[in-house]
Design a protein around this motif. Structure first.
Motif, PDB file in Angstrom:
ATOM      1  N   MET A 133       0.813   2.654 -13.065  1.00  0.00           N
ATOM      2  CA  MET A 133       2.057   3.247 -13.548  1.00  0.00           C
ATOM      3  C   MET A 133       3.203   2.357 -13.088  1.00  0.00           C
ATOM      4  O   MET A 133       3.506   2.278 -11.897  1.00  0.00           O
ATOM      5  N   PRO A 134       3.843   1.640 -14.025  1.00  0.00           N
ATOM      6  CA  PRO A 134       4.928   0.744 -13.625  1.00  0.00           C
ATOM      7  C   PRO A 134       6.161   1.520 -13.181  1.00  0.00           C
ATOM      8  O   PRO A 134       6.326   2.693 -13.523  1.00  0.00           O
ATOM      9  N   ILE A 135       7.016   0.868 -12.427  1.00  0.00           N
ATOM     10  CA  ILE A 135       8.249   1.513 -11.987  1.00  0.00           C
ATOM     11  C   ILE A 135       9.250   1.504 -13.137  1.00  0.00           C
ATOM     12  O   ILE A 135       9.204   0.627 -14.007  1.00  0.00           O
ATOM     13  N   PRO A 136      10.154   2.483 -13.186  1.00  0.00           N
ATOM     14  CA  PRO A 136      11.184   2.478 -14.221  1.00  0.00           C
ATOM     15  C   PRO A 136      12.092   1.256 -14.093  1.00  0.00           C
ATOM     16  O   PRO A 136      12.272   0.719 -12.993  1.00  0.00           O
ATOM     17  N   LYS A 137      12.630   0.816 -15.198  1.00  0.00           N
ATOM     18  CA  LYS A 137      13.538  -0.325 -15.196  1.00  0.00           C
ATOM     19  C   LYS A 137      14.733  -0.034 -14.295  1.00  0.00           C
ATOM     20  O   LYS A 137      15.341   1.038 -14.370  1.00  0.00           O
ATOM     21  N   GLY A 138      15.051  -0.981 -13.442  1.00  0.00           N
ATOM     22  CA  GLY A 138      16.173  -0.808 -12.522  1.00  0.00           C
ATOM     23  C   GLY A 138      15.757  -0.354 -11.139  1.00  0.00           C
ATOM     24  O   GLY A 138      16.536  -0.423 -10.196  1.00  0.00           O
ATOM     25  N   MET A 139      14.504   0.134 -11.008  1.00  0.00           N
ATOM     26  CA  MET A 139      13.982   0.557  -9.719  1.00  0.00           C
ATOM     27  C   MET A 139      13.308  -0.637  -9.044  1.00  0.00           C
ATOM     28  O   MET A 139      12.859  -1.565  -9.704  1.00  0.00           O
ATOM     29  N   SER A 140      13.260  -0.629  -7.727  1.00  0.00           N
ATOM     30  CA  SER A 140      12.593  -1.724  -7.030  1.00  0.00           C
ATOM     31  C   SER A 140      11.718  -1.186  -5.910  1.00  0.00           C
ATOM     32  O   SER A 140      12.049  -0.182  -5.278  1.00  0.00           O
ATOM     33  N   CYS A 141      10.573  -1.812  -5.738  1.00  0.00           N
ATOM     34  CA  CYS A 141       9.702  -1.525  -4.612  1.00  0.00           C
ATOM     35  C   CYS A 141       8.864  -2.774  -4.360  1.00  0.00           C
ATOM     36  O   CYS A 141       8.915  -3.732  -5.139  1.00  0.00           O
ATOM     37  N   ARG A 142       8.082  -2.779  -3.322  1.00  0.00           N
ATOM     38  CA  ARG A 142       7.439  -4.005  -2.872  1.00  0.00           C
ATOM     39  C   ARG A 142       6.519  -4.613  -3.920  1.00  0.00           C
ATOM     40  O   ARG A 142       6.501  -5.814  -4.134  1.00  0.00           O
ATOM     41  N   THR A 143       5.740  -3.798  -4.603  1.00  0.00           N
ATOM     42  CA  THR A 143       4.757  -4.342  -5.549  1.00  0.00           C
ATOM     43  C   THR A 143       5.146  -4.125  -7.003  1.00  0.00           C
ATOM     44  O   THR A 143       4.401  -4.516  -7.897  1.00  0.00           O
ATOM     45  N   ASN A 144       6.295  -3.497  -7.246  1.00  0.00           N
ATOM     46  CA  ASN A 144       6.731  -3.181  -8.612  1.00  0.00           C
ATOM     47  C   ASN A 144       5.738  -2.287  -9.351  1.00  0.00           C
ATOM     48  O   ASN A 144       5.680  -2.287 -10.572  1.00  0.00           O
ATOM     49  N   GLN A 145       4.942  -1.564  -8.584  1.00  0.00           N
ATOM     50  CA  GLN A 145       4.001  -0.604  -9.154  1.00  0.00           C
ATOM     51  C   GLN A 145       4.161   0.715  -8.417  1.00  0.00           C
ATOM     52  O   GLN A 145       4.111   0.761  -7.193  1.00  0.00           O
ATOM     53  N   LEU A 146       4.376   1.782  -9.197  1.00  0.00           N
ATOM     54  CA  LEU A 146       4.550   3.086  -8.575  1.00  0.00           C
ATOM     55  C   LEU A 146       3.218   3.641  -8.084  1.00  0.00           C
ATOM     56  O   LEU A 146       3.099   4.119  -6.966  1.00  0.00           O
ATOM     57  N   LEU A 147       2.205   3.567  -8.939  1.00  0.00           N
ATOM     58  CA  LEU A 147       0.861   4.041  -8.605  1.00  0.00           C
ATOM     59  C   LEU A 147      -0.174   3.119  -9.238  1.00  0.00           C
ATOM     60  O   LEU A 147       0.021   2.631 -10.351  1.00  0.00           O
ATOM     61  N   THR A 148      -1.271   2.895  -8.533  1.00  0.00           N
ATOM     62  CA  THR A 148      -2.385   2.120  -9.076  1.00  0.00           C
ATOM     63  C   THR A 148      -3.693   2.795  -8.684  1.00  0.00           C
ATOM     64  O   THR A 148      -3.851   3.226  -7.544  1.00  0.00           O
ATOM     65  N   ALA A 149      -4.601   2.905  -9.654  1.00  0.00           N
ATOM     66  CA  ALA A 149      -5.919   3.486  -9.382  1.00  0.00           C
ATOM     67  C   ALA A 149      -6.979   2.600 -10.015  1.00  0.00           C
ATOM     68  O   ALA A 149      -6.789   2.053 -11.105  1.00  0.00           O
ATOM     69  N   GLU A 150      -8.111   2.471  -9.323  1.00  0.00           N
ATOM     70  CA  GLU A 150      -9.189   1.615  -9.822  1.00  0.00           C
ATOM     71  C   GLU A 150     -10.543   2.204  -9.441  1.00  0.00           C
ATOM     72  O   GLU A 150     -10.738   2.651  -8.314  1.00  0.00           O
ATOM     73  N   LEU A 151     -11.454   2.211 -10.405  1.00  0.00           N
ATOM     74  CA  LEU A 151     -12.825   2.657 -10.158  1.00  0.00           C
ATOM     75  C   LEU A 151     -13.603   1.568  -9.433  1.00  0.00           C
ATOM     76  O   LEU A 151     -13.502   0.385  -9.773  1.00  0.00           O
ATOM     77  N   SER A 152     -14.375   1.966  -8.436  1.00  0.00           N
ATOM     78  CA  SER A 152     -15.189   0.978  -7.729  1.00  0.00           C
ATOM     79  C   SER A 152     -16.373   1.664  -7.058  1.00  0.00           C
ATOM     80  O   SER A 152     -16.390   2.882  -6.888  1.00  0.00           O
ATOM     81  N   ALA A 153     -17.346   0.872  -6.712  1.00  0.00           N
ATOM     82  CA  ALA A 153     -18.508   1.341  -5.955  1.00  0.00           C
ATOM     83  C   ALA A 153     -18.983   0.168  -5.110  1.00  0.00           C
ATOM     84  O   ALA A 153     -19.354  -0.868  -5.656  1.00  0.00           O
ATOM     85  N   GLU A 178     -21.684  -1.301  -2.782  1.00  0.00           N
ATOM     86  CA  GLU A 178     -23.052  -1.153  -2.284  1.00  0.00           C
ATOM     87  C   GLU A 178     -23.156  -1.569  -0.825  1.00  0.00           C
ATOM     88  O   GLU A 178     -24.116  -1.204  -0.138  1.00  0.00           O
ATOM     89  N   GLU A 179     -22.187  -2.312  -0.351  1.00  0.00           N
ATOM     90  CA  GLU A 179     -22.164  -2.711   1.057  1.00  0.00           C
ATOM     91  C   GLU A 179     -22.053  -1.486   1.958  1.00  0.00           C
ATOM     92  O   GLU A 179     -22.529  -1.481   3.100  1.00  0.00           O
ATOM     93  N   PHE A 180     -21.437  -0.445   1.439  1.00  0.00           N
ATOM     94  CA  PHE A 180     -21.283   0.806   2.188  1.00  0.00           C
ATOM     95  C   PHE A 180     -22.192   1.869   1.576  1.00  0.00           C
ATOM     96  O   PHE A 180     -23.397   1.726   1.588  1.00  0.00           O
ATOM     97  N   SER A 181     -21.627   2.934   1.014  1.00  0.00           N
ATOM     98  CA  SER A 181     -22.471   4.005   0.476  1.00  0.00           C
ATOM     99  C   SER A 181     -22.941   3.723  -0.942  1.00  0.00           C
ATOM    100  O   SER A 181     -23.968   4.253  -1.381  1.00  0.00           O
ATOM    101  N   GLY A 182     -22.193   2.921  -1.686  1.00  0.00           N
ATOM    102  CA  GLY A 182     -22.529   2.683  -3.091  1.00  0.00           C
ATOM    103  C   GLY A 182     -22.079   3.808  -3.998  1.00  0.00           C
ATOM    104  O   GLY A 182     -22.305   3.775  -5.204  1.00  0.00           O
ATOM    105  N   THR A 183     -21.426   4.817  -3.424  1.00  0.00           N
ATOM    106  CA  THR A 183     -20.944   5.956  -4.208  1.00  0.00           C
ATOM    107  C   THR A 183     -19.691   5.566  -4.991  1.00  0.00           C
ATOM    108  O   THR A 183     -18.761   4.991  -4.423  1.00  0.00           O
ATOM    109  N   PRO A 184     -19.648   5.858  -6.285  1.00  0.00           N
ATOM    110  CA  PRO A 184     -18.437   5.557  -7.049  1.00  0.00           C
ATOM    111  C   PRO A 184     -17.236   6.309  -6.487  1.00  0.00           C
ATOM    112  O   PRO A 184     -17.321   7.499  -6.158  1.00  0.00           O
ATOM    113  N   MET A 185     -16.128   5.615  -6.361  1.00  0.00           N
ATOM    114  CA  MET A 185     -14.889   6.193  -5.866  1.00  0.00           C
ATOM    115  C   MET A 185     -13.726   5.618  -6.652  1.00  0.00           C
ATOM    116  O   MET A 185     -13.874   4.641  -7.385  1.00  0.00           O
ATOM    117  N   VAL A 186     -12.569   6.228  -6.470  1.00  0.00           N
ATOM    118  CA  VAL A 186     -11.350   5.708  -7.067  1.00  0.00           C
ATOM    119  C   VAL A 186     -10.428   5.266  -5.943  1.00  0.00           C
ATOM    120  O   VAL A 186     -10.061   6.074  -5.073  1.00  0.00           O
TER     121      VAL A 186
END
Length: 212
Positions: free
Chosen positions: A139-159, A161-169
């Motif tokens: 979710m990008p930040i609104p125009k005119g807003m500023s923050c360190r990464t220029n991203q308000l929220l980021t989510a990614e699916l991953s699993a 195997e080095e640990f549990s291998g359970t899918p997580m976000v």
């Protein structure tokens, strides 16, 4: 093909037989308001459809029918979007690639793995393990807003195997992220839904004028 159930002669539906007090109260209120018969019948069928879906969704949950739970979840999201008059096409655009991916899943991977994004690594003894990487949404930040990464929220699916291998976000807001399992993600989804409902209310209020 449309199947239309006709009422049986000589029978009268009582409260509880047709979906409960809400069902009968709405129909009674419409009838008392002088709604024409065709509209009343349409309302009857619409309410009955909702009631049948509610019974089905509850049964899926109570019986633990895991294969049908994703279908129930999608139906619930469609109903929510129709109720709030939000477009359904964005939901379809998200679902279609997921269905296409399921038929092309490579052995040892998940249907949601991004092609070429997963990484195979090795433990010290040479045993391989895979870091599965799926879809990322931002979710990008609104125009005119500023923050360190220029991203308000980021989510990614991953699993991993080095640990549990359970899918997580993995979920982050430009700082230290957190890995969420299903129940934890449900909580975040609920919180975001509440936040979005608040934003929609504010959007409606933007159109209101000052009292004279």
């Amino acid at each position: 093909m449309t199947i239309k159930a006709e009422p049986q002669p000589g029978t009268k539906a009582n409260i509880g037989q047709t979906g409960g007090e809400m069902y009968d109260t709405v129909l009674s209120a419409l009838a008392l308001a002088g709604i024409d018969g065709a509209t009343l019948q349409h309302a009857h069928q619409t309410l009955a459809t909702g009631y049948v879906y509610g019974v089905w969704a509850q049964a899926v949950n109570d019986l633990g029918l895991e294969e049908l739970m994703p279908v129930a979840a999608i139906n619930a999201e469609v109903i929510k979007r129709v109720t709030s008059r939000r477009p359904i096409k964005p939901l379809i655009d998200m679902i279609e690639p997921e269905h296409a991916a399921q038929s092309k899943t490579e052995p040892g991977h998940f249907p949601w793995c991004r092609s070429g994004a997963c990484t195979t690594r090795h433990f010290d003894d040479g045993t391989p393990y895979t870091e599965h990487t799926g879809r990322r949404i931002t979710m990008p930040i609104p125009k005119g807003m500023s923050c360190r990464t220029n991203q308000l929220l980021t989510a990614e699916l991953s699993a991993l195997e080095e640990f549990s291998g359970t899918p997580m976000v993995s979920f982050t807001s430009g700082g230290n992220g957190v890995c969420l399992e299903a129940a934890e993600l449900d909580t975040v989804i609920g919180d975001l839904d509440t936040f979005l409902d608040g934003l929609r209310a504010m959007r409606r209020q933007l159109e209101q004028e000052q009292a004279q």
